[in-house]
Design a protein around this motif. Structure first.
Motif, PDB file in Angstrom:
ATOM      1  N   ASN A 191       0.828  -1.207   0.000  1.00 38.92           N
ATOM      2  CA  ASN A 191       0.000   0.000   0.000  1.00 38.92           C
ATOM      3  C   ASN A 191       0.867   1.265   0.000  1.00 38.92           C
ATOM      4  OD1 ASN A 191       0.758   0.685   2.636  1.00 38.92           O
ATOM      5  ND2 ASN A 191      -0.811  -0.677   3.482  1.00 38.92           N
ATOM      6  N   GLN A 192       0.162   2.412  -0.050  1.00 37.26           N
ATOM      7  CA  GLN A 192       0.900   3.659  -0.245  1.00 37.26           C
ATOM      8  C   GLN A 192       1.834   3.986   0.920  1.00 37.26           C
ATOM      9  OE1 GLN A 192      -1.701   6.839  -1.342  1.00 37.26           O
ATOM     10  NE2 GLN A 192      -0.010   8.227  -1.812  1.00 37.26           N
ATOM     11  N   SER A 193       1.395   3.682   2.149  1.00 34.23           N
ATOM     12  CA  SER A 193       2.265   4.028   3.284  1.00 34.23           C
ATOM     13  C   SER A 193       3.469   3.086   3.362  1.00 34.23           C
ATOM     14  CB  SER A 193       1.477   4.042   4.593  1.00 34.23           C
ATOM     15  OG  SER A 193       1.096   2.745   4.936  1.00 34.23           O
ATOM     16  N   ASP A 194       3.298   1.830   2.942  1.00 33.33           N
ATOM     17  CA  ASP A 194       4.448   0.923   2.881  1.00 33.33           C
ATOM     18  C   ASP A 194       5.455   1.420   1.842  1.00 33.33           C
ATOM     19  OD1 ASP A 194       3.438  -0.763   4.803  1.00 33.33           O
ATOM     20  OD2 ASP A 194       2.562  -2.170   3.362  1.00 33.33           O
ATOM     21  N   PHE A 195       4.914   1.837   0.693  1.00 36.18           N
ATOM     22  CA  PHE A 195       5.816   2.328  -0.353  1.00 36.18           C
ATOM     23  C   PHE A 195       6.566   3.568   0.135  1.00 36.18           C
ATOM     24  CE2 PHE A 195       6.995   4.832  -4.055  1.00 36.18           C
ATOM     25  CZ  PHE A 195       7.739   3.890  -4.756  1.00 36.18           C
ATOM     26  N   ALA A 196       5.861   4.433   0.856  1.00 38.80           N
ATOM     27  CA  ALA A 196       6.497   5.648   1.379  1.00 38.80           C
ATOM     28  C   ALA A 196       7.625   5.285   2.350  1.00 38.80           C
ATOM     29  CB  ALA A 196       5.456   6.528   2.071  1.00 38.80           C
TER      30      ALA A 196
END
Ligand code: NDP
Ligand code: ZN
Length: 177
Positions: free
Chosen positions: A2-7
């Motif tokens: 998800n986006q927070s993991d990618f961040a």
């Protein structure tokens, strides 16, 4: 992912690039050090299909405490205690003599957590590839062979963790000079 993991992974890359900014690998061209943590992440994500964001972050950060001024607390504050603990599991105690550090890696590998064993496999794969393709310029054949042998002794202790990574390791080891 998800986006927070990618961040988080992007932040780990940025952090590691900054911490290693003045370091070089030992090859003749003195490659930028950050190429090595990126190579670990690539092996895990692309070659072994590992998507675990904790593991990918730890791959990027794995040499920051051992080889830069980074502290474990700094890692915990920015990336959380799980990533700190994982990095510390693969960090050698540099106050010990080198031979003792090498022996301890063999002794401690079997008791490492599953994620730490995957990280170790990726690190050893990347270092054997470097040793085959672009070794330290002042290492003779015997020293390169001894390095392959020591790495194999460490990896023997972590087998049974991820067959895909172990096959990739075996291919890297097959290039022993
Ligand atoms: P080192 O641990 O000093 O060097 C190898 C490490 O350097 C790798 O694990 C890797 O660690 C890092 N590295 C940086 N650039 C490269 C590159 N281009 N290719 C591969 N690795 C790179 O090794 P040792 O001194 O322990 O030597 C290995 C073997 O040689 C030992 O078994 C030792 O007995 C023998 N030997 C050692 C001598 C000595 O003076 N120490 C002399 C003669 C033989 P990372 O992933 O952490 O960056
Ligand atoms: Zn490494």
């Amino acid at each position: 992912m998800n986006q927070s993991d990618f961040a988080l992974v992007a932040d780990a890359l940025s952090f590691a690039a900054h911490k290693h900014r003045d370091q070089r690998r030992k090859d003749r061209e003195a490659s930028p050090y950050i190429n090595h943590p990126i190579a670990l992440m690539r092996v895990l994500a692309l070659e072994a299909g590992v998507q675990d964001p904790l593991l990918l972050c730890a791959a990027l950060l794995h040499d920051t405490v051992e080889d830069t001024q980074t502290t474990p607390d700094e890692l915990a504050e920015r990336f959380g205690p799980a990533i700190r603990d994982l990095v510390m599991e693969v960090t050698d105690d540099k106050s010990l003599p080198k031979a003792e550090r090498k022996a301890l890696q063999i002794r401690h590998a079997a008791g490492a957590s599953e994620r730490a064993r995957l990280l170790k496999l990726a690190d050893k794969i990347c270092n054997l590839r470097d040793m085959a393709d672009s070794p330290p310029h002042d290492w003779d054949l015997q020293r390169r062979r001894e390095y392959f042998d020591w790495v194999a002794a460490v990896v023997e202790q972590v087998r049974g963790t991820h067959s895909g990574l172990e096959q990739i390791f075996d291919l890297a080891y097959a290039r022993r000079p």
